[in-house]
Design a protein around this motif. Structure first.
Motif, PDB file in Angstrom:
ATOM      1  N   PHE A   1       0.945  -1.440  -0.142  1.00  0.00           N
ATOM      2  CA  PHE A   1      -0.009   0.052   0.040  1.00  0.00           C
ATOM      3  C   PHE A   1       0.832   1.216  -0.144  1.00  0.00           C
ATOM      4  CE2 PHE A   1       0.885   0.879   4.530  1.00  0.00           C
ATOM      5  CZ  PHE A   1       1.201  -0.293   4.996  1.00  0.00           C
ATOM      6  N   SER A   2       0.345   2.474  -0.208  1.00  0.00           N
ATOM      7  CA  SER A   2       1.056   3.589  -0.245  1.00  0.00           C
ATOM      8  C   SER A   2       0.337   4.657   0.380  1.00  0.00           C
ATOM      9  CB  SER A   2       1.322   3.945  -1.748  1.00  0.00           C
ATOM     10  OG  SER A   2       0.307   3.953  -2.522  1.00  0.00           O
ATOM     11  N   VAL A   3      -0.959   4.759   0.514  1.00  0.00           N
ATOM     12  CA  VAL A   3      -1.617   5.584   1.047  1.00  0.00           C
ATOM     13  C   VAL A   3      -2.591   4.977   2.342  1.00  0.00           C
ATOM     14  CG1 VAL A   3      -3.294   7.734   1.124  1.00  0.00           C
ATOM     15  CG2 VAL A   3      -1.812   6.987  -0.928  1.00  0.00           C
ATOM     16  N   ALA A   4      -2.252   5.356   3.435  1.00  0.00           N
ATOM     17  CA  ALA A   4      -2.879   4.464   4.684  1.00  0.00           C
ATOM     18  C   ALA A   4      -3.824   5.440   5.512  1.00  0.00           C
ATOM     19  CB  ALA A   4      -2.020   4.134   5.623  1.00  0.00           C
ATOM     20  N   ALA A   5      -5.155   4.863   5.748  1.00  0.00           N
ATOM     21  CA  ALA A   5      -5.850   5.926   6.313  1.00  0.00           C
ATOM     22  C   ALA A   5      -6.382   5.152   7.619  1.00  0.00           C
ATOM     23  CB  ALA A   5      -7.073   6.141   5.456  1.00  0.00           C
ATOM     24  N   ASP A   6      -6.544   5.932   8.757  1.00  0.00           N
ATOM     25  CA  ASP A   6      -6.873   5.409  10.255  1.00  0.00           C
ATOM     26  C   ASP A   6      -8.280   6.129  10.520  1.00  0.00           C
ATOM     27  OD1 ASP A   6      -6.905   3.616  12.425  1.00  0.00           O
ATOM     28  OD2 ASP A   6      -5.625   4.767  13.674  1.00  0.00           O
ATOM     29  N   LEU A   7      -9.421   5.405  10.914  1.00  0.00           N
ATOM     30  CA  LEU A   7     -10.678   5.902  11.294  1.00  0.00           C
ATOM     31  C   LEU A   7     -10.670   5.682  12.628  1.00  0.00           C
ATOM     32  CD1 LEU A   7     -13.025   4.150   8.457  1.00  0.00           C
ATOM     33  CD2 LEU A   7     -11.683   6.241   8.357  1.00  0.00           C
ATOM     34  N   GLY A   8     -10.949   6.927  13.400  1.00  0.00           N
ATOM     35  CA  GLY A   8     -10.953   6.982  14.712  1.00  0.00           C
ATOM     36  C   GLY A   8      -9.771   6.798  15.236  1.00  0.00           C
ATOM     37  N   CYS A   9      -8.748   7.716  14.571  1.00  0.00           N
ATOM     38  CA  CYS A   9      -7.414   7.398  14.766  1.00  0.00           C
ATOM     39  C   CYS A   9      -6.950   7.814  16.192  1.00  0.00           C
ATOM     40  CB  CYS A   9      -6.639   8.197  13.897  1.00  0.00           C
ATOM     41  SG  CYS A   9      -6.652  10.231  13.890  1.00  0.00           S
ATOM     42  N   GLY A  10      -7.495   8.387  17.098  1.00  0.00           N
ATOM     43  CA  GLY A  10      -7.074   8.656  18.292  1.00  0.00           C
ATOM     44  C   GLY A  10      -5.824   9.531  18.377  1.00  0.00           C
ATOM     45  N   SER A  11      -4.878   9.294  18.996  1.00  0.00           N
ATOM     46  CA  SER A  11      -3.409   9.834  19.254  1.00  0.00           C
ATOM     47  C   SER A  11      -2.770   9.795  17.841  1.00  0.00           C
ATOM     48  CB  SER A  11      -2.506   9.208  20.151  1.00  0.00           C
ATOM     49  OG  SER A  11      -2.162   7.858  19.748  1.00  0.00           O
ATOM     50  N   GLY A  12      -3.316   9.298  16.782  1.00  0.00           N
ATOM     51  CA  GLY A  12      -2.555   9.301  15.508  1.00  0.00           C
ATOM     52  C   GLY A  12      -1.455   8.238  15.416  1.00  0.00           C
TER      53      GLY A  12
END
Ligand SMILES: C[S@@+](CC[C@H](N)C(=O)[O-])C[C@H]1O[C@@H](n2cnc3c(N)ncnc32)[C@H](O)[C@@H]1O
Length: 337
Positions: free
Chosen positions: A158-169
């Motif tokens: 993968f080259s672009v990652a997303a996190d839903l409800g990422c909290g602290s990141g």
């Protein structure tokens, strides 16, 4: 009935134990804040007056906290000298879960009686501390969850990652560190979480490759930053997608609105359907009670398993965590239309 030693009944002893355990619970949370886990990780002991002076702590409060910790055998005290107790390692690992409870959800539990009355469930009845939740979850991830997450990632390109409800990141910072070509975007609805994330991002120097957005993960089409995402992750918020028809609709829209998406690692704590109470594991009772008070439905494992195909996803693997209990990573891939 007397226990023959103190003259108190067994029932009295149970209520005293419960009361004292509550104080020890707060002390475990405070111990993290005032550095007791860290200092006893690196040294065999510390001296109460010197430690109070060095860290600017109120000595009687420190002494009382330490005493409450001895109740749970987290530490041992001999005069002014504090050493690790039999349960030190265990509580050091679980400290994030304790802080999730005390600082994250303390103000909700404090009003448990009021919010159980329907009249007490006004517009702003859900009070929790998003900053504390994000810091607590960051620790829980690091101690209990990251290893299985990175194992699940092995072999995924993968080259672009997303996190839903990422909290602290933190998950995104780790993904960016792991591969210098990867770009990341995270979204969280809570300002407190995004503030924690922005601070950590500035410290990590990853702002050029990790972007955090304060917004609703159920409305991704509003954010152009998500259009090229090919890996999606979401940890410990999937239950917010429910009830079922909303969850199916959302999973469907994610698949259609993000055309490049190849993988979705969705990790969440599901409802414990065993109904056990005497041996109920760490976290489960707190998690399920807090969400019942908030009116948030928690799906069972079977309910989760029933939505993927209907929403156009294939679950290619499941990875179960032992702590937090009843927590699973669902490894999903979109089924082509
Ligand atoms: C239990 S925390 C987990 C945080 C993070 N995923 C982690 O594992 O450390 C759940 C997070 O989901 C966020 N959240 C809940 N509903 C959301 C929504 N509709 N959109 C975006 N974020 C949401 C909360 O603000 C909270 O930060």
């Amino acid at each position: 009935m007397s226990d023959g030693i103190t003259g108190h009944t067994i029932e009295y002893k149970r209520s005293a134990e419960l009361f004292n355990s509550s104080i020890a619970t707060w002390a475990v949370s405070a111990a993290w804040d005032i550095g007791i886990f860290r200092v006893l990780d690196g040294a065999d002991s510390f001296d109460i007056p010197s430690y109070a002076a060095e860290k600017g702590l109120h000595e009687p409060s420190l002494r009382a906290t330490v005493r409450a910790l001895t109740y749970a055998e987290v530490v041992e005290v001999d005069g002014d000298r504090v050493t690790r107790g039999a349960t030190f390692e265990e509580f050091s690992r679980a400290k994030g879960l304790f802080q999730w409870l005390t600082k994250g959800y303390g103000s909700l539990f404090q009003r448990m009686g009021e919010v159980t009355h329907t009249a007490g469930r006004g517009d702003d009845f859900i009070r929790r501390d998003a900053t504390a939740v994000s810091i607590a979850c960051r620790d829980v991830n690091e101690v209990f969850m990251d290893e299985a997450f990175f194992n699940a990632l092995a072999g995924l390109e993968f080259s672009v990652a997303a996190d839903l409800g990422c909290g602290s990141g933190e998950r995104l910072v780790q993904l960016a560190r792991r591969d210098p070509t990867v770009r990341c975007v995270g979204i969280d609805i809570a300002k407190g979480a995004i503030d924690v994330g922005e601070k950590a991002l500035a410290e990590s120097g990853m702002q050029h490759r990790v972007k955090l957005i304060q917004g609703d993960a159920r409305k991704l089409s509003q954010y152009p930053e998500f259009k090229d995402v090919d890996l999606m992750t979401s940890y410990l918020m999937g239950h917010d997608f429910w009830p079922r028809e909303d969850c199916v609709a959302l999973l469907r829209s994610i698949r259609t609105e993000l055309p490049n998406l190849k993988y979705f690692l969705l990790a969440d704590t599901h409802r414990d359907t065993t109904n056990q109470i005497s041996d109920i594991p760490l976290f489960t009772l707190g998690f399920e009670t807090a969400h019942a008070l908030m009116g948030q439905y928690i799906p069972s494992l079977e309910e989760w398993e029933s939505v993927f195909e209907e929403a156009g996803w294939k679950c290619t693997a499941q990875h179960a965590y032992s702590t937090p209990s009843s927590t699973v990573i669902f490894q999903l891939e979109p089924v082509s239309a």
